[in-house]
Design a protein around this motif. Structure first.
Motif, short mmCIF file in Angstrom:
data_model
loop_
_atom_site.label_atom_id
_atom_site.label_comp_id
_atom_site.label_asym_id
_atom_site.label_seq_id
_atom_site.Cartn_x
_atom_site.Cartn_y
_atom_site.Cartn_z
N LYS A 59 -29.08 57.28 1.84
CA LYS A 59 -28.12 56.17 1.97
C LYS A 59 -27.43 55.90 0.63
O LYS A 59 -26.22 55.69 0.57
CB LYS A 59 -28.88 54.91 2.43
CG LYS A 59 -28.06 53.64 2.45
CD LYS A 59 -28.91 52.45 2.83
CE LYS A 59 -29.58 51.95 1.58
NZ LYS A 59 -30.20 50.65 1.67
N GLU B 7 -23.57 59.31 5.57
CA GLU B 7 -24.95 59.76 5.43
C GLU B 7 -25.16 61.11 6.12
O GLU B 7 -25.89 61.96 5.62
CB GLU B 7 -25.93 58.74 6.00
CG GLU B 7 -26.07 57.50 5.13
CD GLU B 7 -27.07 56.50 5.70
OE1 GLU B 7 -28.14 56.93 6.18
OE2 GLU B 7 -26.77 55.30 5.65
N ALA C 130 -25.06 58.73 -0.32
CA ALA C 130 -23.83 58.56 0.45
C ALA C 130 -22.92 57.52 -0.21
O ALA C 130 -21.71 57.71 -0.31
CB ALA C 130 -24.15 58.16 1.89
#
Length: 172
Positions: free
Chosen positions: A135, A145, A138
Motif C-alpha cells: 500500500k 496496489e 503504491a
C-alpha cells in the motif's frame, strides 16, 4: 508524541517537530540510501541532502500519515539522480547492506539484483529490505496496489529465472 502528530507539527513549521520526524525515520532513510548507493559516506551525504530537501518542502506534505513514505520517496529520487550522474560506487563487503549471509551468498544476491532494471531494484529494496508495505509503495510510486503486486511478481520471477540459470536454486 506519535508520528502523525509530529508530522502535523512539522508541516505547520515547527522545526523541533521536523527534527524529531527525521530522527524517527533516520534508520530507514540510511538503509534506503545504502541499498542504492552502496557506500556509507555517500549514504550520509544523501541523508543530509534529503533532510534539506524535506525541510524546504515539508509544507507540501498533504497527509501526515504518509510522512515516512514521502521522506523515502525524496531519498530514492536523490539516490537515482546520483546514480544517473554516473556517481557509481564500488561494491564492498563493508558497505553492502544485506541481511547477514555468508560473503558468497551476499555477492551472488547482489549480482542477481544488479541484473534488474533500476525500477525493479527499487521495488525489491523497498519491499524486502525496507519492509515497506505494498500500500505504501503504491502511494510512493503513485500507482495502484495491483500494479505494485504484478510488478513485484514479475520481478521475483525474473530473479528466480536468473538464479536457476546460474544453478543457485534447484526448485521453482
Amino acid at each position: 508524541m506519535d508520528e502523525i502528530n509530529v508530522a502535523r507539527k512539522a508541516i505547520q513549521g515547527e522545526e523541533e517537530a521536523f527534527i524529531a520526524l527525521m530522527h524517527m525515520h533516520k534508520e530507514a532513510l540510511l538503509r534506503t540510501a545504502l541499498a542504492f548507493l552502496k557506500n556509507e559516506h555517500a549514504a550520509l551525504e544523501a541523508l543530509q541532502e534529503t533532510t534539506y530537501r524535506a525541510f524546504k518542502k515539508i509544507h507540501t506534505l498533504k497527509e501526515p500519515a504518509y510522512a515516512k513514505t514521502w521522506l523515502i520517496r525524496i531519498m530514492i529520487n536523490y539516490c537515482q539522480d546520483q546514480l544517473k550522474r554516473g556517481k557509481r560506487f564500488v561494491l564492498s563487503e563493508k558497505n553492502l547492506d544485506l541481511p547477514v549471509l555468508d560473503n558468497l551468498a551476499q555477492i551472488e544476491l547482489q549480482e542477481a539484483l544488479s541484473t534488474l532494471s533500476p525500477t525493479e531494484q527499487q521495488l525489491i529494496y523497498m519491499k524486502y529490505f525496507q519492509d515497506v508495505k505494498i500500500k505504501d509503495i503504491a502511494a510512493i510510486e503513485k500507482i495502484p496496489e495491483g500494479t505494485v503486486k504484478s510488478r513485484l511478481h514479475k520481478t521475483l520471477r525474473t530473479l528466480r529465472r536468473y538464479l536457476e540459470d546460474k544453478g543457485e536454486i534447484d526448485h521453482v
